[in-house]
Design a protein around this motif. Structure first.
Motif, PDB file in Angstrom:
ATOM      1  N   LEU A  33       0.847  -1.189   0.000  1.00 12.88           N
ATOM      2  CA  LEU A  33       0.000   0.000   0.000  1.00 12.88           C
ATOM      3  C   LEU A  33       0.885   1.242   0.000  1.00 12.88           C
ATOM      4  CD1 LEU A  33      -2.634  -1.003   2.731  1.00 12.88           C
ATOM      5  CD2 LEU A  33      -2.576  -1.628   0.306  1.00 12.88           C
ATOM      6  N   VAL A  34       0.668   2.108  -0.975  1.00 14.30           N
ATOM      7  CA  VAL A  34       1.395   3.374  -1.050  1.00 14.30           C
ATOM      8  C   VAL A  34       0.393   4.489  -0.789  1.00 14.30           C
ATOM      9  CG1 VAL A  34       2.837   4.882  -2.464  1.00 14.30           C
ATOM     10  CG2 VAL A  34       2.974   2.398  -2.753  1.00 14.30           C
ATOM     11  N   LEU A  35       0.576   5.208   0.315  1.00 20.57           N
ATOM     12  CA  LEU A  35      -0.378   6.218   0.754  1.00 20.57           C
ATOM     13  C   LEU A  35       0.226   7.612   0.617  1.00 20.57           C
ATOM     14  CD1 LEU A  35      -1.454   4.609   4.177  1.00 20.57           C
ATOM     15  CD2 LEU A  35      -2.162   3.946   1.865  1.00 20.57           C
ATOM     16  N   ALA A  36      -0.435   8.474  -0.139  1.00 21.33           N
ATOM     17  CA  ALA A  36      -0.039   9.879  -0.179  1.00 21.33           C
ATOM     18  C   ALA A  36      -0.738  10.588   0.978  1.00 21.33           C
ATOM     19  CB  ALA A  36      -0.420  10.512  -1.507  1.00 21.33           C
ATOM     20  N   ILE A  37       0.038  11.139   1.909  1.00 20.26           N
ATOM     21  CA  ILE A  37      -0.509  11.718   3.136  1.00 20.26           C
ATOM     22  C   ILE A  37       0.179  13.054   3.411  1.00 20.26           C
ATOM     23  CG2 ILE A  37      -0.934  11.338   5.596  1.00 20.26           C
ATOM     24  CD1 ILE A  37      -0.442   8.382   5.181  1.00 20.26           C
ATOM     25  N   HIS A  38      -0.622  14.076   3.732  1.00 14.95           N
ATOM     26  CA  HIS A  38       0.006  15.342   4.116  1.00 14.95           C
ATOM     27  C   HIS A  38      -0.009  15.553   5.623  1.00 14.95           C
ATOM     28  CE1 HIS A  38      -4.184  16.809   4.076  1.00 14.95           C
ATOM     29  NE2 HIS A  38      -3.758  17.757   4.876  1.00 14.95           N
ATOM     30  N   GLN A  39      -0.821  14.765   6.355  1.00 18.11           N
ATOM     31  CA  GLN A  39      -0.839  14.851   7.813  1.00 18.11           C
ATOM     32  C   GLN A  39       0.244  13.939   8.389  1.00 18.11           C
ATOM     33  OE1 GLN A  39      -2.446  16.886   9.645  1.00 18.11           O
ATOM     34  NE2 GLN A  39      -4.030  17.700   8.285  1.00 18.11           N
ATOM     35  N   LEU A  40       1.310  14.523   8.902  1.00 22.36           N
ATOM     36  CA  LEU A  40       2.456  13.730   9.329  1.00 22.36           C
ATOM     37  C   LEU A  40       2.137  12.839  10.529  1.00 22.36           C
ATOM     38  CD1 LEU A  40       5.456  16.179   8.867  1.00 22.36           C
ATOM     39  CD2 LEU A  40       4.411  14.614   7.250  1.00 22.36           C
ATOM     40  N   VAL A  50       8.582   8.052   2.128  1.00 27.12           N
ATOM     41  CA  VAL A  50       9.248   8.770   1.045  1.00 27.12           C
ATOM     42  C   VAL A  50       8.940  10.241   1.267  1.00 27.12           C
ATOM     43  CG1 VAL A  50       9.378   9.160  -1.444  1.00 27.12           C
ATOM     44  CG2 VAL A  50       9.000   6.840  -0.559  1.00 27.12           C
ATOM     45  N   LEU A  51       9.953  11.029   1.564  1.00 30.83           N
ATOM     46  CA  LEU A  51       9.770  12.454   1.831  1.00 30.83           C
ATOM     47  C   LEU A  51       9.873  13.214   0.514  1.00 30.83           C
ATOM     48  CD1 LEU A  51      11.963  12.887   5.044  1.00 30.83           C
ATOM     49  CD2 LEU A  51       9.634  11.983   4.814  1.00 30.83           C
ATOM     50  N   LEU A  52       8.827  13.957   0.190  1.00 28.38           N
ATOM     51  CA  LEU A  52       8.748  14.639  -1.095  1.00 28.38           C
ATOM     52  C   LEU A  52       8.565  16.137  -0.868  1.00 28.38           C
ATOM     53  CD1 LEU A  52       8.628  13.754  -4.144  1.00 28.38           C
ATOM     54  CD2 LEU A  52       6.147  14.037  -3.969  1.00 28.38           C
ATOM     55  N   ALA A  53       9.364  16.926  -1.549  1.00 28.35           N
ATOM     56  CA  ALA A  53       9.238  18.387  -1.486  1.00 28.35           C
ATOM     57  C   ALA A  53       9.601  18.967  -2.841  1.00 28.35           C
ATOM     58  CB  ALA A  53      10.156  18.965  -0.403  1.00 28.35           C
ATOM     59  N   GLU A  54       8.731  19.818  -3.367  1.00 26.58           N
ATOM     60  CA  GLU A  54       8.940  20.475  -4.657  1.00 26.58           C
ATOM     61  C   GLU A  54       9.256  19.467  -5.761  1.00 26.58           C
ATOM     62  OE1 GLU A  54      11.986  23.321  -3.803  1.00 26.58           O
ATOM     63  OE2 GLU A  54      10.554  24.792  -3.029  1.00 26.58           O
ATOM     64  N   GLY A  55       8.566  18.318  -5.713  1.00 25.86           N
ATOM     65  CA  GLY A  55       8.707  17.319  -6.758  1.00 25.86           C
ATOM     66  C   GLY A  55       9.931  16.440  -6.667  1.00 25.86           C
ATOM     67  N   ARG A  56      10.702  16.579  -5.597  1.00 25.19           N
ATOM     68  CA  ARG A  56      11.921  15.784  -5.442  1.00 25.19           C
ATOM     69  C   ARG A  56      11.875  14.943  -4.186  1.00 25.19           C
ATOM     70  NH1 ARG A  56      17.158  19.256  -5.597  1.00 25.19           N
ATOM     71  NH2 ARG A  56      18.020  17.157  -5.560  1.00 25.19           N
ATOM     72  N   ARG A  97      15.916   9.502  10.742  1.00 25.72           N
ATOM     73  CA  ARG A  97      16.533  10.220  11.863  1.00 25.72           C
ATOM     74  C   ARG A  97      18.046  10.229  11.720  1.00 25.72           C
ATOM     75  NH1 ARG A  97      12.909   7.307  16.567  1.00 25.72           N
ATOM     76  NH2 ARG A  97      11.324   8.967  16.823  1.00 25.72           N
ATOM     77  N   ALA A  98      18.605   9.077  11.349  1.00 23.85           N
ATOM     78  CA  ALA A  98      20.054   8.994  11.173  1.00 23.85           C
ATOM     79  C   ALA A  98      20.510   9.894  10.042  1.00 23.85           C
ATOM     80  CB  ALA A  98      20.452   7.544  10.906  1.00 23.85           C
ATOM     81  N   GLN A  99      19.749   9.921   8.943  1.00 22.08           N
ATOM     82  CA  GLN A  99      20.100  10.765   7.806  1.00 22.08           C
ATOM     83  C   GLN A  99      20.067  12.246   8.184  1.00 22.08           C
ATOM     84  OE1 GLN A  99      17.813   9.930   4.245  1.00 22.08           O
ATOM     85  NE2 GLN A  99      18.425  11.826   3.257  1.00 22.08           N
ATOM     86  N   ALA A 100      19.092  12.610   9.026  1.00 23.95           N
ATOM     87  CA  ALA A 100      18.950  14.007   9.442  1.00 23.95           C
ATOM     88  C   ALA A 100      19.861  14.370  10.606  1.00 23.95           C
ATOM     89  CB  ALA A 100      17.495  14.288   9.815  1.00 23.95           C
ATOM     90  N   LEU A 158       8.626  12.544  13.165  1.00 28.70           N
ATOM     91  CA  LEU A 158       8.597  12.603  11.712  1.00 28.70           C
ATOM     92  C   LEU A 158       8.553  14.047  11.202  1.00 28.70           C
ATOM     93  CD1 LEU A 158       8.459  11.098   9.033  1.00 28.70           C
ATOM     94  CD2 LEU A 158       5.960  10.978   9.305  1.00 28.70           C
ATOM     95  N   GLU A 159       7.796  14.913  11.888  1.00 29.35           N
ATOM     96  CA  GLU A 159       7.700  16.302  11.450  1.00 29.35           C
ATOM     97  C   GLU A 159       9.058  16.996  11.486  1.00 29.35           C
ATOM     98  OE1 GLU A 159       5.527  20.484  12.791  1.00 29.35           O
ATOM     99  OE2 GLU A 159       4.671  18.565  13.403  1.00 29.35           O
ATOM    100  N   GLU A 160       9.787  16.819  12.574  1.00 26.29           N
ATOM    101  CA  GLU A 160      11.087  17.465  12.701  1.00 26.29           C
ATOM    102  C   GLU A 160      12.077  16.903  11.665  1.00 26.29           C
ATOM    103  OE1 GLU A 160      14.498  18.376  16.110  1.00 26.29           O
ATOM    104  OE2 GLU A 160      12.617  17.357  16.644  1.00 26.29           O
ATOM    105  N   VAL A 161      12.011  15.593  11.440  1.00 25.48           N
ATOM    106  CA  VAL A 161      12.886  14.972  10.450  1.00 25.48           C
ATOM    107  C   VAL A 161      12.562  15.497   9.052  1.00 25.48           C
ATOM    108  CG1 VAL A 161      13.387  12.788   9.281  1.00 25.48           C
ATOM    109  CG2 VAL A 161      13.361  12.892  11.771  1.00 25.48           C
TER     110      VAL A 161
END
Length: 232
Positions: free
Chosen positions: A179-186, A197-203, A214-217, A224-227
């Protein structure tokens, strides 16, 4: 199960998607996360084959999946649609059950699972937003596609109803569907998804579990919001 590589979509000079890449695993709930306008719906439509893209490829079980074969593996549940508005809920469910050769017992179980019994006799145009959303989810479950793409699956639900549907989605994924869910409520995404999958401005700005992101950030205790804010 599904691999998206170097997917790009432009509208003239405007970038809608740029070199997006990630994978989808069997039996997982993958969250496509981003604010309104991030490109989530565009990305889902490109994966489903509803939008032509400038570049990129999609593979299903390591085999190239061209446009003409997308519907064999992928079923897309868009946001804000009301199919067959003059038909009753029961009629629409019966039609889908027939198309996908679902036994009456299977269809009945899905109806109960998503909570549609109170509105079986109602016509689709008369359904509330929440019940229409339940119907769309039920239609996806009636198909036999191994991958379901869902755009804003919790739209129209209150907190209790959202948690109820989350449990349903988790049960379906546990039986092997992706299941792949597009969600804007974190907050919703954090409760239901295995990976993000974190998406911003199409990337795509990050892919992984919350611990991996968390490790990447560099934020080992962040939510999740802070990350998301750190990586985008």
């Amino acid at each position: 199960m599904l691999r998206i590589a170097s997917l790009s979509k432009f509208y003239g000079e405007q970038r809608a998607l740029e070199d997006d890449a990630f994978s989808v695993h069997a039996g997982e709930v993958l969250g496509l996360i981003g604010p309104n306008g991030a490109g989530k719906t565009t990305l889902l439509e490109a994966i489903a084959g509803l939008l032509l893209v400038e570049s990129g490829e999609i593979r299903f079980r390591d085999q190239l999946l061209p446009l003409r074969r997308r519907r064999e593996a992928i079923f897309y549940l868009p946001d804000g649609v009301r199919p067959y508005g003059d038909q009753t809920t029961e009629q629409v469910l019966a039609f889908f059950a027939g198309v996908y050769r679902r036994a009456a017992t299977e269809a009945s179980e899905i109806v109960s699972m998503v909570g549609l019994r109170p509105v079986l006799a109602k016509r689709i145009h008369a359904l509330s937003k929440g019940y229409n959303r339940r119907l769309i989810i039920a239609l996806g479950f009636l198909t036999r596609h191994p991958i379901l793409l869902m755009d804003e699956p919790f739209d129209g639900f209150d907190l209790r109803q959202t948690r109820e549907i989350m449990n349903v989605l988790r049960d379906v994924a546990s039986n092997g569907r992706a299941l792949v869910l597009a969600i804007h409520q974190l907050n919703d995404a954090a409760r239901v998804c295995d990976r993000f999958v974190l998406l911003a401005e199409g990337r795509v700005r990050g892919v992984g579990t919350l611990a991996q992101l968390r490790a990447q950030a560099g934020k080992p205790t962040a939510g999740l919001e802070e990350v998301f804010l750190a990586l985008t």
